[in-house]
Scaffold this motif. Structure first.
Motif, PDB file in Angstrom:
ATOM      1  N   LEU A 220       0.975  -1.485  -0.080  1.00  0.00           N
ATOM      2  CA  LEU A 220       0.366  -0.046  -0.111  1.00  0.00           C
ATOM      3  C   LEU A 220       1.116   1.369  -0.295  1.00  0.00           C
ATOM      4  O   LEU A 220       0.598   2.317  -1.047  1.00  0.00           O
ATOM      5  N   HIS A 221       1.457   1.387   0.660  1.00  0.00           N
ATOM      6  CA  HIS A 221       2.861   2.443   0.587  1.00  0.00           C
ATOM      7  C   HIS A 221       3.158   2.542  -0.480  1.00  0.00           C
ATOM      8  O   HIS A 221       3.227   3.899  -1.017  1.00  0.00           O
ATOM      9  N   ARG A 222       3.434   1.778  -1.430  1.00  0.00           N
ATOM     10  CA  ARG A 222       4.324   1.570  -3.061  1.00  0.00           C
ATOM     11  C   ARG A 222       3.654   2.477  -3.800  1.00  0.00           C
ATOM     12  O   ARG A 222       3.330   3.169  -4.387  1.00  0.00           O
ATOM     13  N   LYS A 223       1.846   1.598  -3.576  1.00  0.00           N
ATOM     14  CA  LYS A 223       0.738   2.284  -4.288  1.00  0.00           C
ATOM     15  C   LYS A 223       0.633   3.125  -4.003  1.00  0.00           C
ATOM     16  O   LYS A 223      -0.414   4.293  -5.488  1.00  0.00           O
ATOM     17  N   ASN A 224       1.239   3.492  -2.629  1.00  0.00           N
ATOM     18  CA  ASN A 224       1.026   5.532  -2.961  1.00  0.00           C
ATOM     19  C   ASN A 224       1.880   6.116  -2.789  1.00  0.00           C
ATOM     20  O   ASN A 224       2.033   7.792  -2.500  1.00  0.00           O
ATOM     21  N   GLY A 225       2.956   5.660  -3.593  1.00  0.00           N
ATOM     22  CA  GLY A 225       4.508   6.521  -4.612  1.00  0.00           C
ATOM     23  C   GLY A 225       5.209   6.535  -3.566  1.00  0.00           C
ATOM     24  O   GLY A 225       5.891   6.905  -3.184  1.00  0.00           O
ATOM     25  N   HIS A 226       5.309   5.815  -2.275  1.00  0.00           N
ATOM     26  CA  HIS A 226       6.268   5.759  -1.291  1.00  0.00           C
ATOM     27  C   HIS A 226       7.171   4.365  -1.035  1.00  0.00           C
ATOM     28  O   HIS A 226       6.650   3.135  -1.778  1.00  0.00           O
ATOM     29  N   GLU A 227       8.707   4.367  -0.733  1.00  0.00           N
ATOM     30  CA  GLU A 227       9.688   2.999  -0.512  1.00  0.00           C
ATOM     31  C   GLU A 227       9.667   3.325   1.297  1.00  0.00           C
ATOM     32  O   GLU A 227      10.650   4.769   1.283  1.00  0.00           O
ATOM     33  N   PRO A 228      10.447   2.188   1.659  1.00  0.00           N
ATOM     34  CA  PRO A 228      10.843   2.779   3.174  1.00  0.00           C
ATOM     35  C   PRO A 228      11.920   2.770   2.645  1.00  0.00           C
ATOM     36  O   PRO A 228      12.834   2.477   1.559  1.00  0.00           O
ATOM     37  N   GLY A 229      12.671   4.210   3.326  1.00  0.00           N
ATOM     38  CA  GLY A 229      14.030   4.062   2.860  1.00  0.00           C
ATOM     39  C   GLY A 229      13.933   6.051   3.035  1.00  0.00           C
ATOM     40  O   GLY A 229      14.694   6.863   3.191  1.00  0.00           O
ATOM     41  N   GLU A 230      12.665   6.407   2.333  1.00  0.00           N
ATOM     42  CA  GLU A 230      11.732   7.927   2.310  1.00  0.00           C
ATOM     43  C   GLU A 230      12.096   8.624   3.303  1.00  0.00           C
ATOM     44  O   GLU A 230      11.995  10.486   3.105  1.00  0.00           O
ATOM     45  N   GLY A 231      11.296   7.732   4.041  1.00  0.00           N
ATOM     46  CA  GLY A 231      11.261   8.325   5.562  1.00  0.00           C
ATOM     47  C   GLY A 231       9.287   9.013   5.591  1.00  0.00           C
ATOM     48  O   GLY A 231       8.969   9.923   6.446  1.00  0.00           O
ATOM     49  N   ALA A 232       8.873   8.457   4.431  1.00  0.00           N
ATOM     50  CA  ALA A 232       7.391   9.307   4.450  1.00  0.00           C
ATOM     51  C   ALA A 232       6.408   7.468   6.009  1.00  0.00           C
ATOM     52  O   ALA A 232       7.777   6.902   5.608  1.00  0.00           O
ATOM     53  N   GLU A 233       5.557   8.545   6.489  1.00  0.00           N
ATOM     54  CA  GLU A 233       4.986   7.561   7.119  1.00  0.00           C
ATOM     55  C   GLU A 233       4.490   6.243   6.132  1.00  0.00           C
ATOM     56  O   GLU A 233       3.089   6.803   5.767  1.00  0.00           O
ATOM     57  N   PRO A 234       4.420   5.296   6.595  1.00  0.00           N
ATOM     58  CA  PRO A 234       3.976   3.456   5.741  1.00  0.00           C
ATOM     59  C   PRO A 234       1.762   3.663   6.962  1.00  0.00           C
ATOM     60  O   PRO A 234       2.452   4.438   7.759  1.00  0.00           O
ATOM     61  N   PRO A 235       1.866   3.324   5.608  1.00  0.00           N
ATOM     62  CA  PRO A 235       0.048   2.950   6.681  1.00  0.00           C
ATOM     63  C   PRO A 235       0.345   1.513   7.756  1.00  0.00           C
ATOM     64  O   PRO A 235       1.867   0.298   7.616  1.00  0.00           O
ATOM     65  N   ARG A 236      -0.628   1.106   8.383  1.00  0.00           N
ATOM     66  CA  ARG A 236      -0.496  -0.214   9.268  1.00  0.00           C
ATOM     67  C   ARG A 236      -1.144  -0.562   9.530  1.00  0.00           C
ATOM     68  O   ARG A 236      -2.726  -0.458   9.416  1.00  0.00           O
ATOM     69  N   PHE A 237      -1.306  -1.812   9.154  1.00  0.00           N
ATOM     70  CA  PHE A 237      -1.787  -3.023   9.284  1.00  0.00           C
ATOM     71  C   PHE A 237      -2.223  -4.119  10.387  1.00  0.00           C
ATOM     72  O   PHE A 237      -2.026  -4.115  11.121  1.00  0.00           O
ATOM     73  N   VAL A 238      -3.236  -4.411  10.087  1.00  0.00           N
ATOM     74  CA  VAL A 238      -3.921  -5.351  11.628  1.00  0.00           C
ATOM     75  C   VAL A 238      -4.553  -6.962  10.824  1.00  0.00           C
ATOM     76  O   VAL A 238      -5.005  -6.744   9.655  1.00  0.00           O
ATOM     77  N   THR A 239      -4.035  -8.180  11.447  1.00  0.00           N
ATOM     78  CA  THR A 239      -4.250  -9.138  10.609  1.00  0.00           C
ATOM     79  C   THR A 239      -5.823  -9.380  11.362  1.00  0.00           C
ATOM     80  O   THR A 239      -6.390  -9.686  12.723  1.00  0.00           O
ATOM     81  N   ALA A 240      -6.081 -10.075  10.148  1.00  0.00           N
ATOM     82  CA  ALA A 240      -7.836 -10.601  10.279  1.00  0.00           C
ATOM     83  C   ALA A 240      -7.589 -11.757  10.333  1.00  0.00           C
ATOM     84  O   ALA A 240      -8.868 -12.037  11.352  1.00  0.00           O
TER      85      ALA A 240
END
Lengths: 162, 162
Positions: free
Chosen positions: B80-100
C-alpha cells in the motif's frame, strides 16, 4: 479470583518433550501454557506479559496464535490420554502432539492486562490426528477463534532433535 | 553471509505503532521482525533465539506463526505504501495493518539455530484489505506455508489503546 488449571497435561509430558517455548515446563523463558479439562471442554488460561503488545493496551496476535497452537496440541493430548485410560494428575506419561496446521481468526482486538482463556472442543479425525476448535476470551469478550489439526509426534522429530 | 533487509517498513512506522512484540522497533523485548522488498516479493529474515524451541533442535510453531503474522502485516503495508508512491527508506509514514486471519501449514520441522526467511506475495482484495501468501524457509528447506489477510488498522484500535 483467577481460574486455575489444576491438572495440566503439560505437567506430565516426558522431560524430553517439555522444552516448548509455548508450553514446556522446563523452558524457563517460555510461556508455560497449561491445558486441562473443564467438563468436556479443554481450557488454557494465560495472562500476557507487559511486553506482549500489538499497540499499548492490546495483545499482539502472535501470542494469541501461540496460545491457540499449544492449547491445540495439549487438548489433543488430553483426549488421547483419556482414550488410553488416563487423566492428568495420575502420573502416566501422556502422548505428545505436533501441529500440522493452525488457523486463527481475530474477531476483536485482544485487551492487554487481563487473563486470556482458551476453550477447546476436540474431534478425532483419525486415531493419530485430532482437530481442536478453540475460542479465546478476555473476560466475556470473544477475541479470537482458532482451529488446530494436531498429529501424534512422528519419531523423526526426536531423532533429529537429539 | 546472512542476507539483510536494508530498508524495512517497520523502521518507519509512526512511534505510536512501533510497539508490537513481533515487529515493533520500540518493543525492547520483542522480535524486531523487519520486512522489505526483494524484487516483487517481500522478505523477513529472523534467527530464532536459543529459547525458541519446540524440542531441542527445532523451532516452536508459535514463533513461526508470529513471523508469518508480522511478515503479513508488514508486506501489506509495503504494497500500500508503494501504491501511495512511497518506498521504505524515504522517511514517509507508511500505513499500518492488523491481521484479520492467519493460517499456517507446518510442512516440515523447522530446524533451530539458522536464519528463517519468510518470502511473501501480496494480492489486493480491496483497497484496505490484502492477502499475503508466505513461505518460510530454513536454508533451502520449505518449513511452513502461511496466509494472512491484513486490513488497514481501524481507528478504534488506537482510541482504545491510549
Amino acid at each position: 479470583m483467577e481460574e486455575l488449571v489444576l491438572n495440566a497435561i503439560q505437567d506430565e509430558y516426558p522431560a524430553d518433550f517439555a522444552w516448548c517455548y509455548g508450553c514446556g515446563r522446563l523452558n524457563e523463558a517460555g510461556h508455560h501454557f497449561r491445558t486441562g479439562w473443564n467438563g468436556e471442554k479443554t481450557v488454557t488460561i494465560y495472562t500476557p506479559k507487559p511486553d506482549h503488545l500489538a499497540l499499548p493496551g492490546f495483545v499482539y496476535g502472535g501470542l494469541v496464535a501461540s496460545l491457540i497452537d499449544c492449547h491445540g496440541t495439549g487438548s489433543a493430548a488430553l483426549v488421547l490420554h483419556r482414550k488410553n485410560g488416563h487423566e492428568p494428575g495420575e502420573g502416566a506419561e501422556p502422548p505428545r502432539f505436533v501441529t500440522a496446521s493452525l488457523n486463527v481468526n481475530f474477531m476483536k482486538p485482544t485487551p492487554h492486562g487481563i487473563p486470556l482463556k482458551a476453550v477447546g472442543i476436540v474431534e478425532e479425525i483419525h486415531p493419530k490426528k485430532f482437530k481442536v476448535t478453540t475460542e479465546v476470551y478476555a473476560a466475556e469478550t470473544l477475541c479470537a477463534k482458532g482451529e488446530v489439526v494436531a498429529v501424534v509426534m512422528p519419531s523423526t522429530f526426536v531423532q533429529k532433535g537429539e
